[in-house]
Scaffold this active site. Structure first.
Site, short mmCIF file in Angstrom:
data_model
loop_
_atom_site.label_atom_id
_atom_site.label_comp_id
_atom_site.label_asym_id
_atom_site.label_seq_id
_atom_site.Cartn_x
_atom_site.Cartn_y
_atom_site.Cartn_z
N SER A 61 17.09 22.67 -53.37
CA SER A 61 16.41 22.51 -52.08
C SER A 61 14.91 22.76 -52.12
CB SER A 61 17.04 23.45 -51.05
OG SER A 61 18.28 22.95 -50.68
N LYS A 64 12.69 20.05 -51.11
CA LYS A 64 12.51 19.63 -49.70
C LYS A 64 11.05 19.70 -49.23
CE LYS A 64 17.31 20.21 -48.43
NZ LYS A 64 18.38 21.18 -48.54
N TYR A 189 18.37 11.33 -52.87
CA TYR A 189 18.49 12.76 -52.53
C TYR A 189 19.11 13.56 -53.69
CZ TYR A 189 20.09 17.05 -50.35
OH TYR A 189 20.33 18.39 -50.09
N TYR A 241 16.72 29.19 -45.08
CA TYR A 241 17.89 28.86 -44.24
C TYR A 241 18.13 29.90 -43.17
CZ TYR A 241 18.43 25.44 -47.82
OH TYR A 241 18.18 24.43 -48.67
N VAL A 259 19.79 26.31 -54.47
CA VAL A 259 21.04 26.87 -54.99
C VAL A 259 21.08 26.91 -56.52
CG1 VAL A 259 22.54 26.51 -52.98
CG2 VAL A 259 22.25 24.66 -54.65
O1 DON Z 1 22.62 19.15 -51.28
C1 DON Z 1 22.93 20.25 -51.70
O2 DON Z 1 23.81 20.93 -51.17
C2 DON Z 1 22.17 20.81 -52.87
N1 DON Z 1 21.78 19.74 -53.75
C3 DON Z 1 20.94 21.55 -52.44
C4 DON Z 1 21.25 22.71 -51.50
C5 DON Z 1 20.39 23.89 -51.70
O3 DON Z 1 19.67 24.04 -52.67
C6 DON Z 1 20.52 24.97 -50.70
N2 DON Z 1 19.62 26.05 -51.07
N3 DON Z 1 19.73 27.22 -51.05
#
Ligand code: DON
Length: 305
Positions: A61, A64, A189, A241, A259
């Site tokens: 993320s 983003k 994405y 978040y 993540v």
């Molecule tokens: O789309 C997803 O769920 C992951 N590729 C990215 C989510 C993420 O990194 C949330 N961060 N803490």
């Protein structure tokens, strides 16, 4: 600074045991849960690092804010603001349950998945592959590292375990906010989330956001200062978040987690910080990473509040 960072790594390493690796993307569960690293670039351009700060992990993320920057660079603030909102909850003050309400752009946020998928559609390019290549080029530029690429194993893992993101993309389509082929948009994405970076790369990106769009060293202006203000404001309210409020109290700087265990932190006019420690709390934020940032913030008085 190096001694301070080494001390932080030593003090926070035990906290890696309190977190769990992300396993909803199976490839991420192969990381070493005890890994920990930090890298900082101060206002004078000095680099300091400790722990595994040169190890590669997927940006997840933390891409983003880069997606948002490119959307802003391609379209300007008014256009982007009209398509992806900026509110932390997107709900009215007396909301009980808004799940049956119509979904519109005001309810989207660029730091959560649905808003980020919508932002992929705003990037200029004839194909989604081209849009992604432009995003990768900007990431390389901001990170000061032309060798950055995609972790193919994580990308394939995201593709084959992406039901929730597919559901989000189809929601956008059903509400008239996504007009292209859903799989093409998601491919952009998923690739974006699978870009492989180091703590040093994240510190470079954080430095540029902290210095109104100027990259360390050359001072080249990559994007206008008002875009940095826009992105940093959203990072402050939503970058961690549903842990953003607690993070604001404990650390107090704009930051974005992923993540993969990364955190990019922006200390306005002072420094860029890159963190890696893949054991996460229940909200998807690095436990030992937040520990290091909290201690660093209190040592160096970094909080903007
Ligand atoms: O789309 C997803 O769920 C992951 N590729 C990215 C989510 C993420 O990194 C949330 N961060 N803490």
């Amino acid at each position: 600074m190096k001694e301070l960072l080494e001390q932080l790594v030593r003090e926070c390493a035990p906290y890696t045991q309190q977190g769990q690796l992300a396993n909803y993307i199976p490839e991420l569960s192969k990381a070493d849960p005890r890994a920990i690293g930090v890298h900082i670039i101060t206002a004078d351009g000095q680099h300091s690092g400790a722990g595994r700060d040169q190890e590669r992990f997927t940006i997840q993320s933390i891409v983003k804010p880069i997606l948002l920057l490119l959307a802003l660079m391609d379209n300007g603030m008014e256009f982007v603001r009209g398509r992806v909102g900026v509110e932390a909850t997107g709900k009215p003050f007396d909301a009980i349950n808004s799940s049956d309400q119509r979904l519109d752009s005001e309810h989207l946020n660029p730091m959560v998945n649905m808003g980020a998928i919508a932002m992929c559609t705003l990037i200029h390019g004839d194909t989604y592959r081209e849009k992604f290549e432009r995003l990768l080029a900007l990431t390389r530029k901001l990170a000061g590292d032309e060798s950055i690429g995609v972790d193919e194993a994580v990308y394939l893992s995201e593709q084959s375990h992406g039901s929730k993101n597919r559901a989000l993309a189809y929601m956008l389509k059903s509400h008239g906010m996504l007009h292209d082929n859903v799989e093409d948009v998601l491919d952009c994405y998923f690739r974006a989330c699978s870009i492989s970076v180091t703590c040093e790369n994240l510190a470079n990106i954080g430095y540029t956001l902290a210095h109104q769009g100027q990259i360390p060293g050359s001072g080249e202006q990559v994007f206008p200062a008002h875009f940095a203000r826009y992105v940093n404001a959203i990072l402050t309210t939503c970058g961690m978040y549903d842990g953003s409020g607690e993070f604001a109290i404990r650390v107090g700087v704009p930051a974005k987690s992923g993540v993969g265990g990364g955190i990019m932190a922006v200390v306005p006019s002072r420094m860029g910080i890159g963190i890696f420690a893949p054991a996460l709390d229940a909200k998807g934020n690095s436990v030992a990473g937040t520990c290091m940032l909290e201690k660093l913030s209190s040592h160096l008085n970094l909080s903007i509040f």
